[in-house]
Design an enzyme around this catalytic site. Sequence first.
Site, PDB file in Angstrom:
ATOM      1  CG  ASP A 143       3.205  -6.958  12.214  1.00 31.68           C
ATOM      2  OD1 ASP A 143       3.851  -7.995  11.974  1.00 31.68           O
ATOM      3  OD2 ASP A 143       3.503  -5.837  11.764  1.00 31.68           O
TER       4      ASP A 143
ATOM      5  CE  LYS B  84       7.726  -8.669   7.599  1.00 28.00           C
ATOM      6  NZ  LYS B  84       7.611  -7.668   8.656  1.00 28.00           N
TER       7      LYS B  84
ATOM      8  CD  GLN C 154       9.469  -4.506   8.639  1.00 27.76           C
ATOM      9  OE1 GLN C 154       8.490  -5.130   8.265  1.00 27.76           O
ATOM     10  NE2 GLN C 154      10.418  -5.076   9.362  1.00 27.76           N
TER      11      GLN C 154
HETATM   12  N1  GUN Z   1      10.374  -5.305  12.553  1.00 29.12           N
HETATM   13  C1  GUN Z   1      11.029  -6.415  12.956  1.00 29.12           C
HETATM   14  N2  GUN Z   1      10.169  -7.461  13.036  1.00 29.12           N
HETATM   15  C2  GUN Z   1       8.953  -6.991  12.664  1.00 29.12           C
HETATM   16  C3  GUN Z   1       7.678  -7.592  12.532  1.00 29.12           C
HETATM   17  O1  GUN Z   1       7.458  -8.782  12.787  1.00 29.12           O
HETATM   18  N3  GUN Z   1       6.677  -6.764  12.111  1.00 29.12           N
HETATM   19  C4  GUN Z   1       6.873  -5.457  11.843  1.00 29.12           C
HETATM   20  N4  GUN Z   1       5.835  -4.731  11.457  1.00 29.12           N
HETATM   21  N5  GUN Z   1       8.052  -4.875  11.968  1.00 29.12           N
HETATM   22  C5  GUN Z   1       9.081  -5.636  12.368  1.00 29.12           C
END
Ligand code: GUN
Length: 278
Positions: free
Chosen positions: A120, A53, A97
């Site tokens: 998100d 990211k 996350q």
């Molecule tokens: N953990 C697995 N996929 C995601 C996601 O798309 N966003 C976040 N914040 N955590 C995750």
Amino acid sequence: MTKIIDGKKISQEIKDELKAKVLSLKAEGKKIPCLAVIQVGNDPASTVYVGNKKKACEYIGIGSKSFELKEETTQDELIKLIDELNNDDEVTGILVQLPVPKHIDEDTIIRRISPQKDVDGFHPMSVGALLIGEDGFLSCTPQGVIQLLKRSNISIEGKECVVIGRSNIVGKPMAVLLLRENGTVTVCHSKTANLKEVCKRADILVVAIGKPKMINSEYVKEGACVIDVGIHRMENNKLCGDVDYDDVAPHTSYITPVPGGVGPMTIAMLMSNCLKDA
Ligand code: GUN
């Protein structure tokens, strides 16, 4: 002939479009978005995702701030950081996350992020806006699936769309987005009777069940489009999806591979969300 939907290529196209958008924002002297990424603990998979990211932010030219908090961080400490970031004008997007350590309540954390910065799309306000068709952040993976379909010229309108899985992050928003595109949508789950028969109705089958290679050709109508959201590491260290690709692919018109299908789209759509209001 089966066409393989190349998620890597499509996600690259999207990131390049976003990169161009950032360049023009810069040329116009406009504010450049900045994503704050918070990781609590050091789950290895999360570390990889978070790293990707941050790299994507760098690639498209937006800012990023990274917060690596120790496993023992208390919920109150995490909330304090989120509140600070909610009030930080430089930060336009906030992402915690998941999963967070067990002593932290995920729902409380998701609700604490300002809906204006919820890139998100997990906040109940974002989910509610999606459901009633109002403006808001859309959950990244389902939005990525829609982009894969659109950019492969697969029309959704009037099609029988079957989603297997009803998670808040994928299955439910996926169903709503397909409905928004005028698909006829059925959502299946672990209690669905006659799962094979229901799946066999699908022109577009989206699989998000979290079980390696569960969907074989017995679930798939000849000529269907199959989108595999699952990702699993097998004993031989290779990755596979929820779909038994080798068995299913010959019966499809379009299929996403794992890896290189839906996976790369999630980050591309996160970047798109970061630039939504820019
Ligand atoms: N953990 C697995 N996929 C995601 C996601 O798309 N966003 C976040 N914040 N955590 C995750």
